[in-house]
Design a protein around this motif. Sequence first.
Motif, PDB file in Angstrom:
ATOM      1  N   UNK A  80       0.783  -1.237   0.000  1.00  0.00           N
ATOM      2  CA  UNK A  80       0.000   0.000   0.000  1.00  0.00           C
ATOM      3  C   UNK A  80       0.808   1.277   0.000  1.00  0.00           C
ATOM      4  N   UNK A  81       2.093   1.202   0.326  1.00  0.00           N
ATOM      5  CA  UNK A  81       2.963   2.362   0.196  1.00  0.00           C
ATOM      6  C   UNK A  81       2.522   3.589   0.970  1.00  0.00           C
ATOM      7  N   UNK A  82       2.323   4.682   0.246  1.00  0.00           N
ATOM      8  CA  UNK A  82       2.010   5.962   0.870  1.00  0.00           C
ATOM      9  C   UNK A  82       0.844   5.867   1.845  1.00  0.00           C
ATOM     10  N   UNK A  83      -0.213   5.158   1.433  1.00  0.00           N
ATOM     11  CA  UNK A  83      -1.454   5.204   2.190  1.00  0.00           C
ATOM     12  C   UNK A  83      -1.496   4.181   3.326  1.00  0.00           C
ATOM     13  N   UNK A  84      -0.528   3.288   3.400  1.00  0.00           N
ATOM     14  CA  UNK A  84      -0.529   2.287   4.472  1.00  0.00           C
ATOM     15  C   UNK A  84       0.746   2.360   5.304  1.00  0.00           C
ATOM     16  N   UNK A  85       1.841   1.830   4.773  1.00  0.00           N
ATOM     17  CA  UNK A  85       3.083   1.786   5.546  1.00  0.00           C
ATOM     18  C   UNK A  85       3.576   3.175   5.920  1.00  0.00           C
ATOM     19  N   UNK A  86       3.212   4.197   5.133  1.00  0.00           N
ATOM     20  CA  UNK A  86       3.655   5.561   5.404  1.00  0.00           C
ATOM     21  C   UNK A  86       2.574   6.400   6.098  1.00  0.00           C
ATOM     22  N   UNK A  87       1.356   5.879   6.132  1.00  0.00           N
ATOM     23  CA  UNK A  87       0.294   6.506   6.911  1.00  0.00           C
ATOM     24  C   UNK A  87      -0.246   7.801   6.351  1.00  0.00           C
ATOM     25  N   UNK A  88      -0.213   7.986   5.041  1.00  0.00           N
ATOM     26  CA  UNK A  88      -0.649   9.254   4.444  1.00  0.00           C
ATOM     27  C   UNK A  88      -1.985   9.065   3.730  1.00  0.00           C
ATOM     28  N   UNK A  89      -3.084   9.612   4.267  1.00  0.00           N
ATOM     29  CA  UNK A  89      -4.372   9.513   3.563  1.00  0.00           C
ATOM     30  C   UNK A  89      -4.255  10.065   2.146  1.00  0.00           C
ATOM     31  N   UNK A  90      -5.066   9.566   1.214  1.00  0.00           N
ATOM     32  CA  UNK A  90      -4.912   9.950  -0.192  1.00  0.00           C
ATOM     33  C   UNK A  90      -5.004  11.456  -0.435  1.00  0.00           C
ATOM     34  N   UNK A  91      -3.972  11.999  -1.077  1.00  0.00           N
ATOM     35  CA  UNK A  91      -4.020  13.379  -1.581  1.00  0.00           C
ATOM     36  C   UNK A  91      -4.566  13.315  -3.000  1.00  0.00           C
ATOM     37  N   UNK A  92      -5.717  13.924  -3.221  1.00  0.00           N
ATOM     38  CA  UNK A  92      -6.415  13.771  -4.497  1.00  0.00           C
ATOM     39  C   UNK A  92      -6.941  15.119  -4.992  1.00  0.00           C
ATOM     40  N   UNK A  93      -7.576  15.095  -6.164  1.00  0.00           N
ATOM     41  CA  UNK A  93      -8.129  16.320  -6.745  1.00  0.00           C
ATOM     42  C   UNK A  93      -9.648  16.347  -6.587  1.00  0.00           C
ATOM     43  N   UNK A  94     -10.253  17.451  -7.018  1.00  0.00           N
ATOM     44  CA  UNK A  94     -11.675  17.702  -6.786  1.00  0.00           C
ATOM     45  C   UNK A  94     -12.593  16.726  -7.519  1.00  0.00           C
ATOM     46  N   UNK A  95     -12.140  16.175  -8.641  1.00  0.00           N
ATOM     47  CA  UNK A  95     -13.018  15.402  -9.525  1.00  0.00           C
ATOM     48  C   UNK A  95     -12.831  13.892  -9.372  1.00  0.00           C
ATOM     49  N   UNK A  96     -12.115  13.464  -8.333  1.00  0.00           N
ATOM     50  CA  UNK A  96     -11.664  12.089  -8.235  1.00  0.00           C
ATOM     51  C   UNK A  96     -12.809  11.075  -8.210  1.00  0.00           C
ATOM     52  N   UNK A  97     -13.991  11.471  -7.760  1.00  0.00           N
ATOM     53  CA  UNK A  97     -15.101  10.520  -7.673  1.00  0.00           C
ATOM     54  C   UNK A  97     -15.616  10.094  -9.055  1.00  0.00           C
ATOM     55  N   UNK A  98     -15.341  10.890 -10.083  1.00  0.00           N
ATOM     56  CA  UNK A  98     -15.907  10.589 -11.405  1.00  0.00           C
ATOM     57  C   UNK A  98     -14.868  10.434 -12.503  1.00  0.00           C
ATOM     58  N   UNK A  99     -13.759  11.160 -12.451  1.00  0.00           N
ATOM     59  CA  UNK A  99     -12.743  11.052 -13.495  1.00  0.00           C
ATOM     60  C   UNK A  99     -11.416  11.621 -13.003  1.00  0.00           C
ATOM     61  N   UNK A 100     -10.401  11.526 -13.858  1.00  0.00           N
ATOM     62  CA  UNK A 100      -9.068  11.985 -13.476  1.00  0.00           C
ATOM     63  C   UNK A 100      -8.227  10.900 -12.831  1.00  0.00           C
ATOM     64  N   UNK A 101      -8.637   9.635 -12.995  1.00  0.00           N
ATOM     65  CA  UNK A 101      -7.890   8.469 -12.517  1.00  0.00           C
ATOM     66  C   UNK A 101      -8.509   7.236 -13.163  1.00  0.00           C
ATOM     67  N   UNK A 102      -7.793   6.110 -13.174  1.00  0.00           N
ATOM     68  CA  UNK A 102      -8.361   4.898 -13.780  1.00  0.00           C
ATOM     69  C   UNK A 102      -9.583   4.393 -13.009  1.00  0.00           C
ATOM     70  N   UNK A 103     -10.427   3.654 -13.686  1.00  0.00           N
ATOM     71  CA  UNK A 103     -11.598   3.056 -13.041  1.00  0.00           C
ATOM     72  C   UNK A 103     -11.177   2.146 -11.894  1.00  0.00           C
ATOM     73  N   UNK A 104     -10.048   1.483 -12.032  1.00  0.00           N
ATOM     74  CA  UNK A 104      -9.594   0.560 -10.984  1.00  0.00           C
ATOM     75  C   UNK A 104      -9.239   1.314  -9.699  1.00  0.00           C
ATOM     76  N   UNK A 105      -8.753   2.550  -9.818  1.00  0.00           N
ATOM     77  CA  UNK A 105      -8.441   3.339  -8.622  1.00  0.00           C
ATOM     78  C   UNK A 105      -9.729   3.733  -7.898  1.00  0.00           C
ATOM     79  N   UNK A 106     -10.744   4.107  -8.675  1.00  0.00           N
ATOM     80  CA  UNK A 106     -12.024   4.425  -8.042  1.00  0.00           C
ATOM     81  C   UNK A 106     -12.646   3.164  -7.441  1.00  0.00           C
TER      82      UNK A 106
END
Length: 572
Positions: A80-106
């Motif tokens: 899990x890297x950043x979000x697990x072993x490093x303890x950093x909640x996801x830093x994301x953009x405003x549109x992340x719920x619908x686009x701007x990343x792969x479907x697998x990430x959503x």
Amino acid sequence: MKRRNFLSLVSAGSGGVLLAAPSITQAATTSRSKKIKNKADELAADVVIAGGGLGGCAAALAACRNGLKVILTEETDWIGGQVSQQGVPPDEHYWIETHGAPASYRDYRNRIRDYYKRNYPLTADAKSRTNLNPGDGSVSRICHEPLVTVAVLTEMLLPYISTGKLTLLTEHKIDAADVTGDEVKAIQAHDLKNDESVVLNATYFIDATECGDLLPMTGTEYFTGTESKSQTGELHAPEVANPKNNQAFTLCFAMDYQPGVNNIIDRPKDYDFWSTYVPKMDTPWAGKLLELNYSDPRTLKPKDLGFHPEGKKTGNMLNLWLYRRLVNKDNFAPGTYDGDITIVNWPQNDYFLGNLIDVSEKEFQKHVEGARQLSLSLFYWLQTEAPRPDGGLGWAGLRLRGDVMGTEDGMAKYPYIREARRIKAEFTVLEEHVGAENRRLVAGDVAGKKSADFYDSVGTGYYHIDLHPSSQGVNYVDFGSLPFQIPLGALLPQRMNNLLPANKNIGTTHITNGCYRLHPVEWSIGEAVGMLVAFAQLKNVPPRAVREQKNLLTEFQRWIRTQGLETHWPNS
């Protein structure tokens, strides 16, 4: 073969410019490959992925999904890297719920929410929220516990593990490589738990480590630190290059608060140093590091911060308690949690007294320990000296939550590293491609409202260009960017044929790394690289040919879109 330490289950665009500066640190001139000594214990696959962070996991999912046999290694016992072993909640953009990343990430994000809804006693209101944010932290729309990410990613990988397509080696660190010319033949992983080694053979190798560890081992050319304005033409680049100028790293920690309880820890051994330390920056810091203020990233002027562990308002100031809160107790049935749980990844525990890139293992561990002492000192200061609204000092009820971080002392398993070695790529993303101000200068006001359109785009992302204070005393560099694409050329080393990057080690500059280093972009890079390897294998061509041959590139882009990868932002 001896029993290996497998995972333990838990519940290019137009206008491109290549860097032409051979003076920047490169592995071929600064580091020799460590040769593999013993090939008695070996494993083989189509592709070996070093690093089980978000990029590594996404690459593994993509490669396995498309029929390849994969070996995935991870230095810690948590993927899990950043979000697990490093303890950093996801830093994301405003549109992340619908686009701007792969479907697998959503899908991954929705699985996080579903995990809470299936397993936790949420309130009826929280359970009914489509876009549940377990911690309601202000930094992200999905602040959650690190261990939930480990469970969800494990769930996603398990079908491939159980069918033999994926071999997952946790607590394995890559320490040697076998290279002939422009080809990596094998890499060696050291089992940190059993003190044994295993040689990993494959057709392709993916470097998804946090620092780009495979680059010096394999002699792959790379850049570090800051390029100069004469080398890149970037608006915010300095006049003089500095290969040692890397962003601060942070050893995050988790804490909660028990009113009326004395949880004060022993005074950290370096507390006298850190409690009086004033950062030495090119632009003056606001005061001492352990104070509730810092340099505003945009203006560099002093800016006050608030802190109240019961979540109460702190005037117009940001309450740091709420910033990266993982658990909002009000989202759960009464009595589930005594209080909230939050992550400390603040300006006050950014460590910039040393570098983790291109240093000895002894030096690396020295600075990680320095960061540990800084974080422990910050926690002790919060318990004993932090100003309270009632005029008192310290919050004695603050408690370290090692159980949340999977460690005895409450610190993260691994430092949060913002900047790695970066490959010398076929194409390098510059500030003029994604920086809002620089883009307007080179493209005009109208065209400058949109990032560069890369003909070889294999992904999308967005984050402002955010560079934390550096190991060489450069204060924040923080300014606006534009929603961008990920060019395939930035994922291809200029020389090496079968080694690809899948983390913060792609073809960016020190400046553009500031917006290409966040969680969903790393996932996008990893998935694109995993699919590139599968496509190259299918077509029996080297990955570089996919970009060079127009018909192959068109077919590849069409194919990845059918599997949920985005190559362009919507026009709106």
